[in-house]
Design a protein around this motif. Sequence first.
Motif, PDB file in Angstrom:
ATOM      1  N   MET A  55       0.832  -1.208   0.000  1.00 40.98           N
ATOM      2  CA  MET A  55       0.000   0.000   0.000  1.00 40.98           C
ATOM      3  C   MET A  55       0.869   1.262   0.000  1.00 40.98           C
ATOM      4  O   MET A  55       0.604   2.192  -0.759  1.00 40.98           O
ATOM      5  N   ILE A  56       1.894   1.279   0.830  1.00 41.50           N
ATOM      6  CA  ILE A  56       2.780   2.452   0.891  1.00 41.50           C
ATOM      7  C   ILE A  56       3.432   2.681  -0.458  1.00 41.50           C
ATOM      8  O   ILE A  56       3.496   3.815  -0.945  1.00 41.50           O
ATOM      9  N   SER A  57       3.886   1.614  -1.077  1.00 42.24           N
ATOM     10  CA  SER A  57       4.521   1.731  -2.393  1.00 42.24           C
ATOM     11  C   SER A  57       3.561   2.322  -3.423  1.00 42.24           C
ATOM     12  O   SER A  57       3.929   3.199  -4.209  1.00 42.24           O
ATOM     13  N   LYS A  58       2.321   1.860  -3.406  1.00 41.83           N
ATOM     14  CA  LYS A  58       1.317   2.350  -4.358  1.00 41.83           C
ATOM     15  C   LYS A  58       0.977   3.816  -4.088  1.00 41.83           C
ATOM     16  O   LYS A  58       0.847   4.606  -5.024  1.00 41.83           O
ATOM     17  N   VAL A  59       0.856   4.181  -2.818  1.00 43.82           N
ATOM     18  CA  VAL A  59       0.556   5.573  -2.453  1.00 43.82           C
ATOM     19  C   VAL A  59       1.675   6.490  -2.925  1.00 43.82           C
ATOM     20  O   VAL A  59       1.421   7.547  -3.518  1.00 43.82           O
ATOM     21  N   VAL A  60       2.901   6.093  -2.690  1.00 46.92           N
ATOM     22  CA  VAL A  60       4.051   6.896  -3.131  1.00 46.92           C
ATOM     23  C   VAL A  60       4.030   7.040  -4.655  1.00 46.92           C
ATOM     24  O   VAL A  60       4.271   8.125  -5.192  1.00 46.92           O
ATOM     25  N   SER A  64       3.688  10.567  -6.633  1.00 47.86           N
ATOM     26  CA  SER A  64       4.728  10.946  -7.594  1.00 47.86           C
ATOM     27  C   SER A  64       4.145  11.253  -8.965  1.00 47.86           C
ATOM     28  O   SER A  64       4.556  12.193  -9.632  1.00 47.86           O
ATOM     29  N   GLU A  65       3.183  10.440  -9.378  1.00 48.98           N
ATOM     30  CA  GLU A  65       2.625  10.581 -10.723  1.00 48.98           C
ATOM     31  C   GLU A  65       1.531  11.647 -10.821  1.00 48.98           C
ATOM     32  O   GLU A  65       1.461  12.380 -11.809  1.00 48.98           O
ATOM     33  N   PHE A  66       0.670  11.733  -9.809  1.00 50.14           N
ATOM     34  CA  PHE A  66      -0.507  12.596  -9.906  1.00 50.14           C
ATOM     35  C   PHE A  66      -0.532  13.746  -8.900  1.00 50.14           C
ATOM     36  O   PHE A  66      -1.392  14.612  -8.996  1.00 50.14           O
ATOM     37  N   GLY A  67       0.349  13.719  -7.903  1.00 48.15           N
ATOM     38  CA  GLY A  67       0.345  14.743  -6.858  1.00 48.15           C
ATOM     39  C   GLY A  67      -0.540  14.318  -5.700  1.00 48.15           C
ATOM     40  O   GLY A  67      -1.477  13.532  -5.863  1.00 48.15           O
ATOM     41  N   GLU A  73      -8.766  10.392  -4.708  1.00 41.99           N
ATOM     42  CA  GLU A  73      -9.470  10.014  -5.949  1.00 41.99           C
ATOM     43  C   GLU A  73      -8.885   8.724  -6.530  1.00 41.99           C
ATOM     44  O   GLU A  73      -9.623   7.814  -6.919  1.00 41.99           O
ATOM     45  N   LYS A  74      -7.575   8.629  -6.597  1.00 42.69           N
ATOM     46  CA  LYS A  74      -6.914   7.445  -7.162  1.00 42.69           C
ATOM     47  C   LYS A  74      -7.163   6.210  -6.307  1.00 42.69           C
ATOM     48  O   LYS A  74      -7.383   5.118  -6.830  1.00 42.69           O
ATOM     49  N   GLU A  75      -7.126   6.378  -4.980  1.00 42.83           N
ATOM     50  CA  GLU A  75      -7.392   5.241  -4.093  1.00 42.83           C
ATOM     51  C   GLU A  75      -8.824   4.735  -4.259  1.00 42.83           C
ATOM     52  O   GLU A  75      -9.071   3.532  -4.219  1.00 42.83           O
TER      53      GLU A  75
END
Length: 139
Positions: A55-60, A64-67, A73-75
């Motif tokens: 989860m941490i990796s995905k959040v980072v 990085s990609e979307f701000g 929204e992405k989650e």
Amino acid sequence: MQTVADLMTTQLVTLTSEHTMKNAHDLINKKGIRHIPVMDKTNSTMLGLVTQKVMISKVVGFISEFGSGHLLEKEMQTSVMDVAITDFERVPTSMSLKDAAEYFLKNKNGCLPVFDSENNLVGMLTSSDFVKLSLSLLS
């Protein structure tokens, strides 16, 4: 001989494949857990495992990609299965604690899903369970 059944957590918090990454994030924060099995809603088969580390990796990655302004929204748009580990180890309730401890040291995983003889998820053994055991032995 003590087995994983003697130490595992049996009161599991789970999600289904219909949940989102946001649901997983909320559970991790609210319940203070680091591993969440993802279950098939129709037949209770374990489909995957969401870990705090993934989860941490995905959040980072999202930040990085979307701000950071787009994180929520992405989650909410990301299926929990997009972050779930689907190639996970399955161990029987009869596995010795010694073998489980050696597995943790060798593989650097934080948990082991525990299954009964009928392939039903019955518990989760975590590295934290071993820390608790160590504390009780040291007291």
